[in-house]
Structure formats: C-alpha cells, structure tokens
Scaffold this motif. Structure first.
Motif, PDB file in Angstrom:
ATOM      1  N   ASP A  43      27.634  37.992  28.067  1.00 26.38           N
ATOM      2  CA  ASP A  43      27.549  36.943  27.062  1.00 26.38           C
ATOM      3  C   ASP A  43      27.834  35.590  27.707  1.00 26.38           C
ATOM      4  O   ASP A  43      28.803  35.448  28.474  1.00 26.38           O
ATOM      5  CB  ASP A  43      28.523  37.216  25.913  1.00 26.38           C
ATOM      6  N   ILE A  44      27.003  34.634  27.363  1.00 26.64           N
ATOM      7  CA  ILE A  44      27.111  33.299  27.947  1.00 26.64           C
ATOM      8  C   ILE A  44      28.522  32.724  27.779  1.00 26.64           C
ATOM      9  O   ILE A  44      29.003  31.963  28.625  1.00 26.64           O
ATOM     10  CB  ILE A  44      26.042  32.352  27.338  1.00 26.64           C
ATOM     11  N   ASP A  45      29.212  33.139  26.716  1.00 27.31           N
ATOM     12  CA  ASP A  45      30.545  32.587  26.456  1.00 27.31           C
ATOM     13  C   ASP A  45      31.629  33.155  27.359  1.00 27.31           C
ATOM     14  O   ASP A  45      32.781  32.721  27.278  1.00 27.31           O
ATOM     15  CB  ASP A  45      30.939  32.819  24.992  1.00 27.31           C
ATOM     16  N   GLU A  46      31.309  34.143  28.171  1.00 23.47           N
ATOM     17  CA  GLU A  46      32.353  34.662  29.055  1.00 23.47           C
ATOM     18  C   GLU A  46      31.925  34.860  30.505  1.00 23.47           C
ATOM     19  O   GLU A  46      32.775  35.109  31.358  1.00 23.47           O
ATOM     20  CB  GLU A  46      32.960  35.955  28.509  1.00 23.47           C
ATOM     21  N   GLU A  49      33.767  32.817  33.336  1.00 29.09           N
ATOM     22  CA  GLU A  49      35.148  33.252  33.557  1.00 29.09           C
ATOM     23  C   GLU A  49      35.209  34.580  34.295  1.00 29.09           C
ATOM     24  O   GLU A  49      36.046  34.788  35.180  1.00 29.09           O
ATOM     25  CB  GLU A  49      35.856  33.451  32.209  1.00 29.09           C
ATOM     26  N   ILE A  50      34.328  35.509  33.891  1.00 34.35           N
ATOM     27  CA  ILE A  50      34.335  36.830  34.533  1.00 34.35           C
ATOM     28  C   ILE A  50      33.911  36.698  35.997  1.00 34.35           C
ATOM     29  O   ILE A  50      34.544  37.280  36.892  1.00 34.35           O
ATOM     30  CB  ILE A  50      33.405  37.809  33.770  1.00 34.35           C
TER      31      ILE A  50
ATOM     32  N   LEU C  64      30.921  42.965  24.827  1.00 29.20           N
ATOM     33  CA  LEU C  64      30.756  42.315  23.504  1.00 29.20           C
ATOM     34  C   LEU C  64      29.773  41.153  23.615  1.00 29.20           C
ATOM     35  O   LEU C  64      29.556  40.625  24.706  1.00 29.20           O
ATOM     36  CB  LEU C  64      32.098  41.830  22.979  1.00 29.20           C
ATOM     37  N   ASN C  65      29.168  40.769  22.513  1.00 26.59           N
ATOM     38  CA  ASN C  65      28.376  39.540  22.509  1.00 26.59           C
ATOM     39  C   ASN C  65      28.404  38.917  21.115  1.00 26.59           C
ATOM     40  O   ASN C  65      28.972  39.482  20.184  1.00 26.59           O
ATOM     41  CB  ASN C  65      26.945  39.783  23.007  1.00 26.59           C
ATOM     42  N   ARG C  66      27.783  37.751  21.003  1.00 25.85           N
ATOM     43  CA  ARG C  66      27.917  37.014  19.744  1.00 25.85           C
ATOM     44  C   ARG C  66      27.312  37.758  18.558  1.00 25.85           C
ATOM     45  O   ARG C  66      27.626  37.447  17.410  1.00 25.85           O
ATOM     46  CB  ARG C  66      27.351  35.605  19.858  1.00 25.85           C
ATOM     47  N   ALA C  95      40.900  39.026  30.392  1.00 21.78           N
ATOM     48  CA  ALA C  95      39.966  38.694  31.478  1.00 21.78           C
ATOM     49  C   ALA C  95      39.066  37.519  31.113  1.00 21.78           C
ATOM     50  O   ALA C  95      38.573  36.817  31.986  1.00 21.78           O
ATOM     51  CB  ALA C  95      39.122  39.905  31.852  1.00 21.78           C
ATOM     52  N   SER C  96      38.831  37.326  29.820  1.00 21.05           N
ATOM     53  CA  SER C  96      38.098  36.131  29.384  1.00 21.05           C
ATOM     54  C   SER C  96      38.646  35.709  28.029  1.00 21.05           C
ATOM     55  O   SER C  96      39.165  36.527  27.265  1.00 21.05           O
ATOM     56  CB  SER C  96      36.592  36.413  29.282  1.00 21.05           C
ATOM     57  N   LEU C  98      36.904  34.868  25.529  1.00 21.65           N
ATOM     58  CA  LEU C  98      36.113  35.512  24.486  1.00 21.65           C
ATOM     59  C   LEU C  98      36.678  36.889  24.130  1.00 21.65           C
ATOM     60  O   LEU C  98      36.771  37.255  22.952  1.00 21.65           O
ATOM     61  CB  LEU C  98      34.657  35.650  24.936  1.00 21.65           C
TER      62      LEU C  98
END
Lengths: 272, 272, 272
Positions: A43-46, A49-50, C64-66, C95-96, C98
């Motif tokens: 997911d673009i939102d994480e 960071e990962i 997970l994703n949005r 870890a993130s 999100l």
C-alpha cells in the motif's frame, strides 16, 4: 560464491517484496530458506516506511494493478535514496502494454541494482519490442550455446546503458554488468513446470544483494547459481511418482539445507 | 478421454485466470501439472490484451472485489469476441449478494462455455435462490444416487437455457449440455479437506477446453474425471500420518504424472 | 483442552478471514486441517454478509490496503453485533504507521475476543511504541524464563484494559485474560522459518473460539498449545534433507491428524 551465501546466513537481511499474489508465499518461504527474512507490503501509505526498515527491495510486476504501480515507484525511489539494492522482475513485460510501460517506468525512474527476467522480457525492455508469450520466454528467443556470444554482448550492452546488472535466466543463465558476464549452467528444465521459480530467484537475489553490498554482479551470480543448484539437488530427490508439487517443496528444502561449501563446489559457471 | 488429455499435453495452451488469491498458486501449479501454461492478470488495463494472448479464460469469483469485477466482464467479452472458451467458477454464489449478482452478471453478459460449481452455487444461479453455506455445498442439496435423475434433468435444463455446459461437482459429478449428461463417480471425499480443489478443477477445465475446441462437453467431462482420478491416485499414496497438506501436493503430482491411457482406464462415468 | 478440540471437530465452524495474501492459502488449509471450514472475503460490499454467515471472524493486517481496512472495521462491528468471536492478528504493528494505526483503530472500534501477536506487536499496541523489526519479534523483546513474570503481568494488565484475551507468542507463549495466564512451552524454533505459522495460529484460534463460546481464554490457550504441539510432532518427522517447505506441510498434516487425547497429553503449560 561461498562468502556471498555466508553473509546472507550471518546477516539475515530483511527484504521488502512488492510482488504478485500468485507466488508470494513461495517467495516468502524462499527468503526464509536462504536465511533472510521477508516482509510484504504494497500500500502506497506504508511502502516507503517498510522499505526504510529493510536491507533490500524486490519489485515484481506479475499481477500488478493501479494501486501497486505507484507503490512500486515510491518504494524504489526510497530504496535509492537510502542506497539499498533494488531488484526488478518484469514478469510478462511484452505481454501487455501495462506491464511493458510499468517496467519501463521503473527502469527509468528507479536506479535498479539487478534486472532479472527471461530473455523475452529483457529484450522487450532493451529493445522496446519482444515476442513475449505470456510469462514464459518465447522459444525463438531462448539462449542456446550457439546464440550465447550474442546474448552475452546484448546483456553487457544493456547493463552498460541501464546501469543495472542484467540477469537473463533460461537454459543457460547470463548475469552481466557492462564488463563481465557469468554464463551459468546450473538448473533443471523441470523448474519451468513449477510456478514462481523465477519470482523466487528474484526475491533470493534481493537477499543476496542486501547481505553483500558493493558486489552486485557477484551477489546476483551467486543467487542464480544457488537457485539452479537447488533445482538440481531437488531433482535428484524426486521419486518416480512425484511431480511439480513435490519439486516445488524440494527446491525450497534444498535452499534451506544449502551450505556455502556446497554452493562453491556446485556452482557451474564461466566468465566471459 | 484419452485424446482430450493428449491434446492438452501436445498444445500446452496458455490459460488466463482471474481468480481468487486464496488458491491462485495451486491453480497455476495445476495448469502446469496438466501440461498447460498459466498467466494471471486482473487489472482492467491489461486483461483484454492478456486474454487475447491466451487460448482459454478462467473466471473465479472467490475474493472478488470492485476492481476485479469489471476486469472479469471485460476479459469475458474479449474471449467471446475471439471465440475462446470461458469457464466461470461462481465460488460462494448465494453466500453474498455481491457474489450472486456478479455471477449472474457474468452469466448474462458473457457467453460461458462451462459453468462449474457445487450444487448450491449452481442452484443459486439457476433458480435465483439457494442455501449456500459459505463456499461448500449445503448438505441438503448434495447429489446422491436417489437424487441423481432429478439433478441430471436440472443440469440439462439449465444448460439448455444458459447455453453453457453445466458442471456440478460433489459426491457424484454431473457434466451436462442440453442433451447429454456425464455422471462421474471419480474422486475422494477427502478432496473437500484441501482448499481449492474446486478452483483447480475450473482452471484445469479451461485448459482442457482450450486444447479441444468444438467438444466442450467431452473436454469438461474429461477434466472432471481427471481431477477425480488424481484425487483417487493421490489418496492411495497417503501415509498414516499424512493430512491435507500432503494430499494437496499428491493430487498435483498425480496430475503431473497422469497419462492419457490412465485417464481412459480410470475415468468412471456413465452417460444419461 | 480435549473438549475444546472435540467441539471444533464436531461443529466444523465456518470462519471468515480477512487476511494477507502471503499466507492465506495456508490459513485456509489450517482451518480445514483442524476441522473448521474457511471463507475469505474482503470487499466492503460483502464482508458484513459473509461475517453473518460465519461462526467466527479472523482479522489479519499483513498486506492491508485502503480497501481492506474499512472492510475489516465493518466485518468486526458486524461480528460484535452478532456476538461472534473476533481475532485480530496485528502483523507488523510498529513497522509502519499505517499498520499501527489500523491495529489501534480495530482495537478501539471492535470488541476483540483475542489479540494475538508477537511481543513487539503487542507492546506497540499496549504502549503506543515498540521496536518491531519487520514482521518478526525484536530479539530484545523476546519472552525468556527470566522475563516471564513481567510479561505475564503486562499481558494481564493489557487484557484487563482492552477486554480481549491477549496471546503473545514466542519462545514461551502467554495467553492471558485479566485474571489468569497460561504460560505455554509447546512449539519449535524452526516454526519461525516457515512463513505464516503465526497467521495460521490466528485462524486456528478463531475456529477454536467459534466452536467454544463462553470460554475464550481456554479456547485460545488450546489453539496455541495445539499449534505448538503440531510444530513439535512435525519436527519429529523431518528427514535430514528436509527444510522449511517440508516442515510447512508436516505442521498442517499434524493438525489434520491431531486427536483430542494427543492434545490433552501433549499440551505443555502452567497457569500463573
């Protein structure tokens, strides 16, 4: 080759994979088998960071979609920023415009450490055309002994132009930077009957790169040799009723058990 | 039956699957085991191109989502346009409105070659109602010897109305077009304890259809017999400590090793 | 422990999982192995209906994703409304942002029956901080004999505050409500080399809870013992060339064959 695998075992690098959902479980188990540790996140939102947490990044465009494409670009750029190795596996480049364009975009916007695919996929990216038949290499393209010199020249040239180590896998594998090419004769044809051996090799390559900074050509060549050697060792264990499911498991098990000394001895390559 | 499998092995058809992420790896390995070649792609921006490359299309609505539903419709229409066989596996139709409606939309807008599901799923689509309990057939619906004649009539009638070969799998499998029904007694009850044997059968059916144009009833019946026979052969190889994971692998291995002669001899069916 | 497993086998509960695509196939096969029945569905347009059909819900935030985040919240709330057990596996919390925020949102908005993770993930959620290294527990956090009393206190306290049974798995597993903690010494370190043994345990826990309403602490402890015991039994069957792929299969097979009497005898725990 020995030290390359030793470093993987010692460092247990964490590898971030954005990869297709067909073979993702095998990629995770392959990373664990070689001594690395997997994390998957798309997911673009994480992803940034990962990627930051990890020592290496593995991008694979099989089953890409409009959500994962920007995630791959973002993760790739973050890895570049942090100087972490990036592998791209352009699964099916040439089979659809979306795959070709996505692979070209990644090649253009991310500094790849290794680009690994079959000859049809790599040609598509190098020449902007190809004869990709699905996710397997086209027969007409396959690297044979007679075509080897030309393929080596092609790989070195594309490596020079792209700045990435080019790994073309097939009957004979070629792993080349601009100057030097490993021609590798490990592996077994039955590996093509197990889904995802290519994807697993890309994940493995990311782990080998992550644990061996500064020697991407040697690390990628060691990964290709290791995968092929495991294909050979696993094939020897097959019973007469066994098929591709048994083989899939035996390849992973061979990697789990592979020693640095075994790799050193079993790696079958020449440098051109 | 013999020639059907021979054609698959000879032609190695490329099969496009838009399928759920639970069992997708097994579907890919099943396609490879039978001699076909898998490609998975579900983004609307590439499915038509991928379908165009392939000799058959396999649609499976397990873990469908709002992105994959239009992709399935687009791929199905493209396959129709190119006269390529389309299999629909309506996993869990009846379990949610979304699944029922999606399956009905596919049935309405795409000319299906084969519709394959358990009796609860097929009834849901034929009658607009059903008693689906999750993804497994409801006990009350199961096709037993006494209910067989009625089920055959139902399958033929639905085949006539829908224009698709109807494959209802369970203790006894029925594969019917408007005129003729194969009643198949291959298989083993333990196959229900391995996730995705139904999904694998749908993928297999797409491969059998792709390599055998013009005889969809026979190709689908051969696929159902082959899968069931592999379930039987695999069960014979199980040790006393083995469970569903060993069984999963042995079924795939049995398909990898299955010869046309074995299928001819082991297929256990009558025509009604 | 005996009756807990007997109830699972007798009732064959249907379990809804919204889980990551890395290990989803193993989760489905684990549910089938223990005697339960799996259904996976993650689209917001069907999750509430699917949850309503099921006796238990398993939420897992790996990959997970949005789209799946609101689906998890909706499914969780529906399960609460219907008084069905909910398990949350906060894969990679810490870890993130999100993952941490999603896990905290689920913890805040859904009444969880069991929260199961490694010590790093659970600490992140309890304390709002943590040292998560990817999806594996940080070495510094691991529960050892000397740290056990503190960890038990921590788990009971978090159980009291959250209202959920807290299951922290690692070298020693702790399963606690506000009053009572099971300290479990089943399992084998090699389980960490198979991807998804944690995810499988969470799915298993949902099945055990679903078949044993009213005794969540005992059901969760039995699931943890059962999984660990299968890890031990499977390890005894490994040959000297086997690796993590063989082990993955043997663990599932051990669960398939596990008898209530075996669990009763093999469960290795003390209550603190």
């Amino acid at each position: 080759m020995k030290q390359i695998l030793e470093a993987v075992r010692r460092q247990a690098p964490l590898v971030h994979s954005i990869t297709n959902y067909v073979t993702v479980n095998d990629c995770a188990n392959m990373l664990l088998a070689c001594g690395a540790s997997p994390i998957m996140a798309d997911d673009i939102d994480e992803v940034e960071e990962i990627t930051s947490l990890c020592q290496g990044l593995n991008l694979n465009i099989g089953t890409l979609n409009r959500n994962t494409i920007p995630a791959m670009l973002a993760a790739g750029k973050k890895a570049n920023e942090l100087n972490r190795p990036v592998v791209l596996d352009p699964v099916g480049a040439g089979a659809s415009r979306l795959r070709t364009e996505t692979a070209l975009a990644l090649l253009g916007e991310v500094r790849l450490t290794v680009l690994r695919g079959n000859i049809s996929e790599i040609k598509t990216l190098a020449l902007g055309s190809g004869t990709t038949k699905g996710v397997d290499a086209d027969l007409a393209d396959q690297v044979t002994e007679t075509a080897l010199d030309g393929a080596v020249r092609f790989a070195k040239d594309f490596a020079r132009r792209s700045g990435a180590v080019i790994a073309i896998t097939g009957a004979i594998d070629i792993v080349a930077d601009g100057e030097k090419a490993y021609c590798i004769r490990n592996g077994h044809p039955m590996m093509g009957r197990v889904t995802g051996t290519g994807c697993q090799l890309s994940a493995l390559t990311a782990a080998f790169l992550a644990a061996n900074p500064g020697v991407p050509l040697e690390a990628a060549a060691a990964a290709v040799c290791a995968m092929g050697l495991c294909g050979e060792l696993a094939h020897q264990r097959l019973g007469h009723l066994d098929g591709n499911a048994a083989y899939r498991n035996l390849i992973l098990d061979a990697m789990y058990q592979l020693t640095p000394a075994q790799l050193e001895e079993g790696a079958n390559y020449e440098v051109r």
